[in-house]
Design an enzyme around this catalytic site. Structure first.
Site, PDB file in Angstrom:
ATOM      1  N   CYS A 120      64.233  37.086  69.164  1.00 45.35           N
ATOM      2  CA  CYS A 120      64.534  38.166  68.217  1.00 45.35           C
ATOM      3  C   CYS A 120      64.253  37.669  66.807  1.00 45.35           C
ATOM      4  O   CYS A 120      64.854  36.696  66.364  1.00 45.35           O
ATOM      5  CB  CYS A 120      65.996  38.586  68.353  1.00 45.35           C
ATOM      6  SG  CYS A 120      66.570  39.648  67.005  1.00 45.35           S
ATOM      7  N   CYS A 124      64.086  43.943  62.098  1.00 44.21           N
ATOM      8  CA  CYS A 124      63.903  45.380  62.353  1.00 44.21           C
ATOM      9  C   CYS A 124      65.155  46.190  62.061  1.00 44.21           C
ATOM     10  O   CYS A 124      65.069  47.370  61.710  1.00 44.21           O
ATOM     11  CB  CYS A 124      63.474  45.612  63.790  1.00 44.21           C
ATOM     12  SG  CYS A 124      62.478  44.311  64.475  1.00 44.21           S
ATOM     13  N   THR A 211      73.021  40.805  63.896  1.00 49.09           N
ATOM     14  CA  THR A 211      71.736  40.138  64.108  1.00 49.09           C
ATOM     15  C   THR A 211      71.222  39.526  62.809  1.00 49.09           C
ATOM     16  O   THR A 211      71.057  40.242  61.806  1.00 49.09           O
ATOM     17  CB  THR A 211      70.714  41.153  64.645  1.00 49.09           C
ATOM     18  OG1 THR A 211      71.189  41.645  65.898  1.00 49.09           O
ATOM     19  CG2 THR A 211      69.348  40.516  64.849  1.00 49.09           C
ATOM     20  N   GLU A 277      73.262  35.621  65.931  1.00 46.69           N
ATOM     21  CA  GLU A 277      74.293  36.649  65.758  1.00 46.69           C
ATOM     22  C   GLU A 277      75.492  35.992  65.103  1.00 46.69           C
ATOM     23  O   GLU A 277      75.873  34.879  65.484  1.00 46.69           O
ATOM     24  CB  GLU A 277      74.714  37.261  67.098  1.00 46.69           C
ATOM     25  CG  GLU A 277      73.805  38.373  67.587  1.00 46.69           C
ATOM     26  CD  GLU A 277      72.527  37.867  68.219  1.00 46.69           C
ATOM     27  OE1 GLU A 277      72.570  36.764  68.822  1.00 46.69           O
ATOM     28  OE2 GLU A 277      71.486  38.527  68.096  1.00 46.69           O
ATOM     29  N   HIS A 312      65.933  52.476  66.175  1.00 44.20           N
ATOM     30  CA  HIS A 312      66.024  51.094  66.661  1.00 44.20           C
ATOM     31  C   HIS A 312      65.739  50.979  68.163  1.00 44.20           C
ATOM     32  O   HIS A 312      65.255  49.941  68.619  1.00 44.20           O
ATOM     33  CB  HIS A 312      67.381  50.491  66.321  1.00 44.20           C
ATOM     34  CG  HIS A 312      67.340  48.988  66.326  1.00 44.20           C
ATOM     35  ND1 HIS A 312      66.382  48.272  65.643  1.00 44.20           N
ATOM     36  CD2 HIS A 312      68.101  48.062  66.958  1.00 44.20           C
ATOM     37  CE1 HIS A 312      66.562  46.980  65.848  1.00 44.20           C
ATOM     38  NE2 HIS A 312      67.593  46.822  66.646  1.00 44.20           N
ATOM     39  N   TYR A 316      62.699  48.408  70.117  1.00 42.16           N
ATOM     40  CA  TYR A 316      62.852  47.434  71.205  1.00 42.16           C
ATOM     41  C   TYR A 316      61.566  47.164  71.981  1.00 42.16           C
ATOM     42  O   TYR A 316      61.578  46.387  72.947  1.00 42.16           O
ATOM     43  CB  TYR A 316      64.007  47.844  72.129  1.00 42.16           C
ATOM     44  CG  TYR A 316      65.289  47.135  71.727  1.00 42.16           C
ATOM     45  CD1 TYR A 316      65.930  47.450  70.541  1.00 42.16           C
ATOM     46  CD2 TYR A 316      65.815  46.101  72.492  1.00 42.16           C
ATOM     47  CE1 TYR A 316      67.060  46.780  70.137  1.00 42.16           C
ATOM     48  CE2 TYR A 316      66.951  45.418  72.091  1.00 42.16           C
ATOM     49  CZ  TYR A 316      67.571  45.767  70.916  1.00 42.16           C
ATOM     50  OH  TYR A 316      68.697  45.084  70.512  1.00 42.16           O
ATOM     51  N   CYS A 318      59.746  45.338  70.756  1.00 44.90           N
ATOM     52  CA  CYS A 318      59.690  43.901  70.436  1.00 44.90           C
ATOM     53  C   CYS A 318      59.742  43.074  71.724  1.00 44.90           C
ATOM     54  O   CYS A 318      59.104  42.030  71.826  1.00 44.90           O
ATOM     55  CB  CYS A 318      60.845  43.511  69.522  1.00 44.90           C
ATOM     56  SG  CYS A 318      62.476  43.626  70.313  1.00 44.90           S
ATOM     57  N   GLU A 466      70.574  40.687  74.781  1.00 47.92           N
ATOM     58  CA  GLU A 466      70.310  41.604  73.670  1.00 47.92           C
ATOM     59  C   GLU A 466      69.568  42.848  74.175  1.00 47.92           C
ATOM     60  O   GLU A 466      69.785  43.954  73.683  1.00 47.92           O
ATOM     61  CB  GLU A 466      69.480  40.885  72.608  1.00 47.92           C
ATOM     62  CG  GLU A 466      69.377  41.631  71.295  1.00 47.92           C
ATOM     63  CD  GLU A 466      68.643  40.802  70.260  1.00 47.92           C
ATOM     64  OE1 GLU A 466      67.518  40.353  70.547  1.00 47.92           O
ATOM     65  OE2 GLU A 466      69.193  40.580  69.169  1.00 47.92           O
TER      66      GLU A 466
HETATM   67 FE1  SF4 Z   1      65.546  41.720  67.220  1.00 48.24          FE
HETATM   68 FE2  SF4 Z   1      63.986  43.357  68.621  1.00 48.24          FE
HETATM   69 FE3  SF4 Z   1      66.078  44.351  67.223  1.00 48.24          FE
HETATM   70 FE4  SF4 Z   1      63.863  43.430  66.014  1.00 48.24          FE
HETATM   71  S1  SF4 Z   1      64.032  45.224  67.391  1.00 48.24           S
HETATM   72  S2  SF4 Z   1      65.973  43.021  65.409  1.00 48.24           S
HETATM   73  S3  SF4 Z   1      63.309  41.687  67.302  1.00 48.24           S
HETATM   74  S4  SF4 Z   1      66.166  42.961  69.027  1.00 48.24           S
END
Ligand code: SF4
Length: 503
Positions: A120, A124, A211, A277, A312, A316, A318, A466
């Site tokens: 992570c 974001c 985060t 975190e 958000h 994800y 990501c 997560e």
């Molecule tokens: Fe972390 Fe993914 Fe959230 Fe970005 S979108 S803060 S990389 S969990």
């Protein structure tokens, strides 16, 4: 270690003084320098840490955020955008979406950063918070005649000019879940306004498992759920500098995190990058009016949370970048074991890719389907964002299971790097922990450690837990899908085709 506390002069400092403490950040090096000497209070293993940016357990999480600065320099087309607000290029993490294309590019950048870091990268939540505030401040002003949107734009301009980071402080500890914020035995169980003066307000409470909370320059505190009339003091949104007087951080542990303090880099699996975190306690922390974007307008709390999660949950994607790393690691160990041509191995890799691309397709589709809100900003499709995040709560676990299947039991039983370095033990390990003859034992051990890191170790937090709970646990997405699924419309189509007379 000796701890330095922020000077008391920061207790009531002005919005301008808060900005003046921050540099203009251009490079990853600038970013790391910006975190030093802040005098924050951060607990780790029961001690206050003097300079967290230099701590070996914390530094990998800072490196992951640093990657967002480095990528903007290496690939500006992907990781920067033109800001009409300041008429200059800005990091894409500070760019407000002016059309579906911006959201699609955000998703592509997120996948790339997942590939680069394998964890992570923490930035974001700030982008998604800024995106929500664009429309929510507009909507509150439209109803109440307040001036939040102008304040927000001033904040955003300065954030873009200085290229700073914003953490999202959303999750309250919640206490007794059957009670509302104002009904809790401990009134601080949800962050709330405790006092006010002519310049601003004071807030107290905790924001949990934030985060990248310590690694960022600002924290945006905001409500975590819908609020009623009695919860007015809990309806507060404001920007607070990470080094403000009255903040205490408590660092969250991750599996195998102390491997970063053992020396060497092999046993960590991914020595460069990690997530973070933290628990953040706000003890009557001041927010000047200029940085306050909601103050009592409780009826907007639920919509704010809903829009944040819509942004958000599509972010994800990501995890597909991490999924790419998982597929690569599984394919590499199969290769090192000399079984890469075996059909069931190839089939498992296909399954992993299929699951990973299914996540990506729902996220990117959500962005392509974005629509404008009244403030002019675009928001991605909520239903598809929830489907994306719901996929993320499940598919990475199956991808991780398949990676462990291909890795074999050795992924959890391997001797340490120090044993490998020992003359006697190392000779045995090098001879017998081998796969293909032409592959050094150390390379085989390194790729196994990476699989361990992402499925059992430190970055399993980012790839698995997560994925389950970040941006809302699975049931939260199911509730949103239930709300949006319009089953009556689907029934109408079914009845029509079945030749049933419609009412
Ligand atoms: Fe972390 Fe993914 Fe959230 Fe970005 S979108 S803060 S990389 S969990």
């Amino acid at each position: 270690m000796n701890a330095v506390s922020p000077p008391a002069s920061r207790r009531h400092d002005s919005a301008q003084a808060r900005w003046e403490r921050l540099p203009v950040i251009r490079t990853g090096e600038d970013y790391i320098a910006s975190l030093k000497g802040r005098g924050t209070r951060l607990f780790l293993f029961g001690e206050l840490i003097d300079e967290p940016a230099d701590h070996p357990m914390i530094r990998p999480s800072i490196n992951a955020l640093r990657a967002t600065y480095d990528l903007a320099i290496e690939d500006p087309e992907l990781a920067t955008a033109h800001s009409p607000l300041i008429d200059a290029p800005v990091n894409r993490f500070l760019h407000m979406p002016t059309g579906p294309h911006d959201l699609v590019m955000k998703n592509r950048m997120q996948r790339r950063l997942g590939q680069i870091t394998g964890t992570c990268f923490q930035r974001c939540t700030g982008l998604d918070t800024l995106s929500v505030l664009h429309s929510i401040t507009w909507d509150i002003d439209a109803k109440h005649g307040t001036g939040y949107h102008r304040r927000y734009l001033e904040f955003l301009k300065e954030a873009q000019r200085r290229n700073v980071l914003i953490a999202a402080g959303m999750t309250d500890p919640k206490g007794d879940r059957s009670k509302r914020p104002a009904e809790q035995a401990d009134p601080d169980m949800f962050l709330h306004i405790t006092d006010r003066n002519e310049d601003g307000v004071f807030v107290r409470g905790v924001k949990a498992h934030m985060t990248g909370g310590w690694n960022q320059h600002w924290i945006c505190v905001m409500p975590t759920m819908n609020l009623g009339e009695d919860d007015r003091d809990y309806a507060v949104v404001g920007m607070i500098p990470g080094d403000a007087e009255g903040i205490t951080y408590i660092y969250g542990r991750q599996a195998s995190d102390t491997r970063s303090m053992e020396g060497g880099d092999m046993d960590q699996g991914n020595a460069q990058y990690g997530g973070q975190e933290v628990w953040v306690y706000f003890d009557d922390v001041f927010i000047p009016h200029e940085h306050l974007f909601m103050d009592g307008e409780h009826e907007f709390a639920q919509e704010m949370v809903a829009r944040f999660t819509a942004y958000h949950r599509a972010s994800y994607v990501c995890k597909t970048g991490l999924g790419d790393v998982m597929v690569g690691a599984a394919a590499t160990i199969a290769d090192y074991n000399g079984v890469d041509k075996v059909s069931h191995i190839k089939d498992k890799l296909v399954e992993m890719v299929h699951l990973n691309e299914t996540i990506f397709s729902s996220g990117i589709a959500s962005s392509h389907e974005a629509k404008p809100l009244d403030s002019g900003i675009y928001m991605n499709d909520g239903m598809l964002a929830n489907v994306c995040k719901h996929n993320v709560t499940r598919f990475p676990y199956e991808i991780a299971r398949l990676a462990q299947d291909l890795a074999g039991g050795i992924v959890a039983t391997m001797p340490s790097e120090k044993d490998l370095e020992n003359e006697e033990a190392g000779a045995i390990i090098r001879r017998f922990l081998k796969g293909r003859d032409d592959i050094p034992t150390e390379d085989r051990m390194r790729i196994l450690r990476l699989i361990e890191n992402m499925t059992l170790g430190r970055n399993a937090v980012g790839y698995l837990t997560e994925s389950m709970h970040g941006a809302g646990s699975p049931q939260a997405q199911r509730i949103q899908i239930l709300r949006g699924m319009d089953v009556e419309h689907k029934k109408w189509h079914a009845r029509k085709l079945a030749g049933i007379e419609q009412a």
